[in-house]
Write a protein that holds these residues in place. Sequence first.
Motif, PDB file in Angstrom:
ATOM      1  N   ILE A  21      83.194  20.533  56.349  1.00 34.76           N
ATOM      2  CA  ILE A  21      83.839  19.559  57.225  1.00 34.76           C
ATOM      3  C   ILE A  21      85.056  20.169  57.888  1.00 34.76           C
ATOM      4  O   ILE A  21      85.415  19.818  59.012  1.00 34.76           O
ATOM      5  N   GLY A  22      85.723  21.081  57.191  1.00 34.65           N
ATOM      6  CA  GLY A  22      86.843  21.753  57.833  1.00 34.65           C
ATOM      7  C   GLY A  22      86.407  22.490  59.080  1.00 34.65           C
ATOM      8  O   GLY A  22      87.178  22.646  60.028  1.00 34.65           O
ATOM      9  N   ALA A  23      85.170  22.954  59.061  1.00 36.85           N
ATOM     10  CA  ALA A  23      84.647  23.633  60.238  1.00 36.85           C
ATOM     11  C   ALA A  23      84.498  22.695  61.416  1.00 36.85           C
ATOM     12  O   ALA A  23      84.245  23.132  62.543  1.00 36.85           O
ATOM     13  N   LEU A  24      84.631  21.375  61.139  1.00 37.87           N
ATOM     14  CA  LEU A  24      84.534  20.407  62.234  1.00 37.87           C
ATOM     15  C   LEU A  24      85.862  20.184  62.923  1.00 37.87           C
ATOM     16  O   LEU A  24      85.943  19.347  63.811  1.00 37.87           O
ATOM     17  N   ALA A  25      86.932  20.864  62.463  1.00 36.76           N
ATOM     18  CA  ALA A  25      88.277  20.512  62.894  1.00 36.76           C
ATOM     19  C   ALA A  25      88.373  20.500  64.407  1.00 36.76           C
ATOM     20  O   ALA A  25      88.147  21.513  65.063  1.00 36.76           O
ATOM     21  N   GLY A  26      88.729  19.311  64.906  1.00 35.37           N
ATOM     22  CA  GLY A  26      88.857  19.172  66.339  1.00 35.37           C
ATOM     23  C   GLY A  26      87.489  19.103  67.010  1.00 35.37           C
ATOM     24  O   GLY A  26      86.475  19.496  66.467  1.00 35.37           O
ATOM     25  N   ARG A  27      87.460  18.645  68.213  1.00 34.01           N
ATOM     26  CA  ARG A  27      86.222  18.594  68.970  1.00 34.01           C
ATOM     27  C   ARG A  27      85.739  19.962  69.379  1.00 34.01           C
ATOM     28  O   ARG A  27      84.579  20.164  69.703  1.00 34.01           O
ATOM     29  N   GLN A  28      86.669  20.939  69.379  1.00 35.91           N
ATOM     30  CA  GLN A  28      86.269  22.259  69.825  1.00 35.91           C
ATOM     31  C   GLN A  28      85.390  22.954  68.810  1.00 35.91           C
ATOM     32  O   GLN A  28      84.561  23.788  69.183  1.00 35.91           O
ATOM     33  N   VAL A  29      85.555  22.655  67.482  1.00 37.01           N
ATOM     34  CA  VAL A  29      84.786  23.347  66.459  1.00 37.01           C
ATOM     35  C   VAL A  29      83.587  22.527  66.040  1.00 37.01           C
ATOM     36  O   VAL A  29      82.497  23.054  65.834  1.00 37.01           O
ATOM     37  N   ASP A  30      83.759  21.187  65.928  1.00 35.76           N
ATOM     38  CA  ASP A  30      82.661  20.386  65.393  1.00 35.76           C
ATOM     39  C   ASP A  30      81.523  20.203  66.391  1.00 35.76           C
ATOM     40  O   ASP A  30      80.495  19.625  66.045  1.00 35.76           O
ATOM     41  N   ALA A  31      81.670  20.675  67.621  1.00 31.93           N
ATOM     42  CA  ALA A  31      80.586  20.489  68.589  1.00 31.93           C
ATOM     43  C   ALA A  31      79.313  21.187  68.148  1.00 31.93           C
ATOM     44  O   ALA A  31      78.212  20.687  68.336  1.00 31.93           O
ATOM     45  N   LEU A  32      79.457  22.364  67.540  1.00 35.09           N
ATOM     46  CA  LEU A  32      78.256  23.097  67.134  1.00 35.09           C
ATOM     47  C   LEU A  32      77.539  22.426  65.980  1.00 35.09           C
ATOM     48  O   LEU A  32      76.336  22.612  65.800  1.00 35.09           O
ATOM     49  N   ILE A  33      78.275  21.655  65.170  1.00 33.62           N
ATOM     50  CA  ILE A  33      77.650  21.055  63.987  1.00 33.62           C
ATOM     51  C   ILE A  33      77.277  19.609  64.248  1.00 33.62           C
ATOM     52  O   ILE A  33      76.187  19.171  63.928  1.00 33.62           O
ATOM     53  N   LEU A  34      78.205  18.861  64.869  1.00 35.24           N
ATOM     54  CA  LEU A  34      77.955  17.437  65.051  1.00 35.24           C
ATOM     55  C   LEU A  34      77.427  17.094  66.420  1.00 35.24           C
ATOM     56  O   LEU A  34      76.665  16.156  66.570  1.00 35.24           O
ATOM     57  N   GLY A  35      77.832  17.823  67.421  1.00 28.80           N
ATOM     58  CA  GLY A  35      77.476  17.405  68.759  1.00 28.80           C
ATOM     59  C   GLY A  35      76.194  17.990  69.261  1.00 28.80           C
ATOM     60  O   GLY A  35      75.162  17.363  69.273  1.00 28.80           O
ATOM     61  N   SER A 225      71.394   4.572  55.439  1.00 30.90           N
ATOM     62  CA  SER A 225      70.747   5.254  54.316  1.00 30.90           C
ATOM     63  C   SER A 225      71.001   6.743  54.420  1.00 30.90           C
ATOM     64  O   SER A 225      70.959   7.322  55.514  1.00 30.90           O
ATOM     65  N   MET A 226      71.271   7.365  53.270  1.00 28.65           N
ATOM     66  CA  MET A 226      71.481   8.808  53.200  1.00 28.65           C
ATOM     67  C   MET A 226      70.589   9.363  52.094  1.00 28.65           C
ATOM     68  O   MET A 226      70.679   8.936  50.946  1.00 28.65           O
ATOM     69  N   ASP A 227      69.727  10.279  52.434  1.00 30.22           N
ATOM     70  CA  ASP A 227      68.874  10.904  51.430  1.00 30.22           C
ATOM     71  C   ASP A 227      69.001  12.425  51.455  1.00 30.22           C
ATOM     72  O   ASP A 227      68.175  13.131  50.893  1.00 30.22           O
ATOM     73  N   GLY A 228      70.037  12.934  52.118  1.00 25.47           N
ATOM     74  CA  GLY A 228      70.248  14.367  52.188  1.00 25.47           C
ATOM     75  C   GLY A 228      71.716  14.698  52.053  1.00 25.47           C
ATOM     76  O   GLY A 228      72.511  13.954  51.469  1.00 25.47           O
ATOM     77  N   ALA A 229      72.103  15.834  52.610  1.00 29.67           N
ATOM     78  CA  ALA A 229      73.485  16.283  52.530  1.00 29.67           C
ATOM     79  C   ALA A 229      74.379  15.420  53.412  1.00 29.67           C
ATOM     80  O   ALA A 229      73.943  14.858  54.420  1.00 29.67           O
ATOM     81  N   LEU A 230      75.638  15.335  53.030  1.00 28.46           N
ATOM     82  CA  LEU A 230      76.602  14.566  53.794  1.00 28.46           C
ATOM     83  C   LEU A 230      76.732  15.094  55.213  1.00 28.46           C
ATOM     84  O   LEU A 230      76.858  14.325  56.168  1.00 28.46           O
ATOM     85  N   ILE A 231      76.697  16.389  55.371  1.00 23.31           N
ATOM     86  CA  ILE A 231      76.873  16.979  56.692  1.00 23.31           C
ATOM     87  C   ILE A 231      75.777  16.558  57.651  1.00 23.31           C
ATOM     88  O   ILE A 231      75.980  16.379  58.850  1.00 23.31           O
ATOM     89  N   ASP A 232      74.567  16.332  57.113  1.00 23.98           N
ATOM     90  CA  ASP A 232      73.470  15.882  57.972  1.00 23.98           C
ATOM     91  C   ASP A 232      73.704  14.458  58.466  1.00 23.98           C
ATOM     92  O   ASP A 232      73.426  14.143  59.629  1.00 23.98           O
ATOM     93  N   SER A 233      74.196  13.601  57.609  1.00 24.44           N
ATOM     94  CA  SER A 233      74.483  12.234  58.026  1.00 24.44           C
ATOM     95  C   SER A 233      75.622  12.192  59.033  1.00 24.44           C
ATOM     96  O   SER A 233      75.588  11.422  60.003  1.00 24.44           O
ATOM     97  N   LEU A 234      76.652  13.024  58.826  1.00 20.49           N
ATOM     98  CA  LEU A 234      77.733  13.077  59.804  1.00 20.49           C
ATOM     99  C   LEU A 234      77.252  13.606  61.143  1.00 20.49           C
ATOM    100  O   LEU A 234      77.701  13.165  62.201  1.00 20.49           O
ATOM    101  N   ALA A 235      76.312  14.530  61.107  1.00 20.79           N
ATOM    102  CA  ALA A 235      75.769  15.063  62.349  1.00 20.79           C
ATOM    103  C   ALA A 235      75.017  13.999  63.120  1.00 20.79           C
ATOM    104  O   ALA A 235      75.030  13.975  64.358  1.00 20.79           O
ATOM    105  N   ALA A 236      74.330  13.082  62.404  1.00 16.31           N
ATOM    106  CA  ALA A 236      73.606  12.012  63.081  1.00 16.31           C
ATOM    107  C   ALA A 236      74.559  10.960  63.639  1.00 16.31           C
ATOM    108  O   ALA A 236      74.284  10.344  64.671  1.00 16.31           O
ATOM    109  N   LEU A 237      75.691  10.759  62.970  1.00 13.99           N
ATOM    110  CA  LEU A 237      76.640   9.740  63.416  1.00 13.99           C
ATOM    111  C   LEU A 237      77.543  10.214  64.538  1.00 13.99           C
ATOM    112  O   LEU A 237      77.996   9.409  65.368  1.00 13.99           O
TER     113      LEU A 237
END
Length: 728
Positions: A21-35, A225-237
């Motif tokens: 999640i630290g890798a998500l810091a700011g919109r500049q870093v989290d774009a590759l994971i969440l966006g 519902s979450m049936d996997g890793a937290l990072i996957d659910s955050l990526a969907a949200l």
Amino acid sequence: MATLVFTAIGTLLGGPVGGAIGALAGRQVDALILGGGRGREGPRLAELAVTTSSYGIPIPRHFGRMRAAGQIIWATDLVEHRNTQGGGKGQPSVTQYIYSASFAVALSSRPIMGVGRIWADGKLLRGAAGDMKVAGSFRLHPGTADQAPDPLLASAEAAGRCPAYTGLAYAVFEDLQLADFGNRLPALTFEVLADDGELTLSALVDPVIENVDAAVPLGGVDGLSMDGALIDSLAALDPLYPVDCDACDEQLTIRPDRRQPTAIALPEAATSTERDDFGGNAGFARKRAPEAEQPVAMLRYYDVDRDYQPGAQRAGGRPAPGQPRSIELPAALSALVARRLIDGAAKRTHWARQTISWRVTQIDPAVRPGATVSLPGHPGLWRVREWEWRSHGVDLTLVRLAPDSAGSTSADPGRAVTAPDRPLGPTALAACELPWDGHAATPVPLVMAMATSSESGWTGAALFAEQADGSLHPLGPSGRRRAIIGTAVTALPPASPLLFDRKGFVDVTLVGDDGTLPDATMQQLATGANRAVLGEEIIQFGSAAKLQDGSWRLSGLLRGRGGTEHAVGSHAEGDRFILLDGAGTPVDAARLALSPAGRLAAIGLADPAPVLAAVQLRGIGWRPPSPVHARCNKLGNGDRLITWVRRARGAWAWADGIDTPPREQAERYDVVFAEGPQVFARWETDRPELLLGAELAGSLLAQAPQGTIRIVQRGDRAPSLPLALPLT
């Protein structure tokens, strides 16, 4: 470089997941994971899964209010129940086999508050009020740390081998009847009630990461519902609920991606003399993402207005260039919320394609990832996505923010066939014996149980015969068809059974407001339409009018049908009304005969105690109808010739020129002269006539001036009711 720095900080605060999640810091870093990261896929939305029992399948964590399947973690073999009906004299027996099962289903790997509705093969097994639609018991273990083992599981397993499944929410079904599901375990889905109130990102993050502030409201999300890793659910949200991750301070902070009240005005861009630096003498470089970038176009979700069936909403407006992509979010949303979310995500994606690199030489602590800024000479607002400190200044990467606009005000969830949640309602029961119709295949006696309910969700009842000691002997199920029964609110006046009654009427109140009574023409009445039992009389009605108070007025009557003319003057308020329209369940009269009272009982799913009903017209199938058209003819010598016309069981049609067959092994009559209970003379004859001498007739009249001749036809199993005739 910035990604590595924030990953190290996140790992220090929250471990490996915190590093992610630290890798998500700011919109500049989290774009590759969440966006827009293309190397990672979050949880996929599928059609509602069915209950399975597979080793190694993860048990999801549910939040809010969600519909989900479960994992069967324990089950017994099917239990066979045998029910035999019939088998009386001359009648074959019918044996039915139904099955039940007991099993446990794991629902959630985190504690829940409760369970609402339950679906089995798409039909409601349990309503929102907690009422079971099928026989069987249901227990829920919410997954608390102090829950005890289920008593059924503990009794079936060896001592000490039954776990309590602490931390796991699971449901137990005991003796669930499987007849409605093809005598097999149905596919179950559950409405899981996991949390109360508004759902926030903290509920997802707090159990996984320590020392994190994630108070991000997920507005409009009823369940997730979450049936996997937290990072996957955050990526969907993230495309729908964009956040800023800030690991610059001692605590990891995840906050909503929102603007400050006032944008920070940046100074003019600083130039650079380095060959590899962007902008050169201008100090900035404006870019636009290539059109091959996938725009957001559609959101797939679970629609709360369609019983959590999968739904889809498309972004409005002109389609953006590029290959569109859809977002699959395993969350429960309304159609309007889903439309607003996808419209907002599409708009943000479209405007975020504009980026600009800007160099400043002044260090401002407020200008950090997530901050909203304005630029001289460039319209609109921008957000800091990345920053990097260099020897000649701070390099900022900015993305264009979408202008404010009103969200969608309407959305169509589409049409869906959902399982109705009707209340079961208590059982109402009536019973009657029907006259024999003359067909050899019709059992005699034919006793019908007429069960119904005031509620359309009633699913039938189990029928029983009451025994002399008060115990109940099972007779089988009633079926789900609701009979039309009611109660007379007025007394039907007497009338001749030989004439069409045009003046008399009776008002009846039916069980259930949705019951109806039809009209009938004279021709339809002649063929047996609109027959009904009222008290101990069978009537036919030609007109049925619904009154303002909900009762029905029956008029245009044929009286004393089926040999019940003796009851035309016996009516009172409260008489039981039964419409003979083919509904009802025939019961084994041989089992009913074990009870002297002859009462039937019914127990439905909503009945706290057995519902009892006496059998009306008891014995009418065994006994012949009473004779008719009796006459006492005085002959010239003073003798009396008494004649009558016989009737026979099952001979209800009037066939011209054909004598009615007796339907008994022999034609025999018992004739008495009586006044009240006292009998003065008795005769037996095998002909429908009796000759009394003048001297005997005079002697009888002298003893009992008000005495009558009473004629009874003997049947093979029962005598007819008497026909009374004055001796004149």
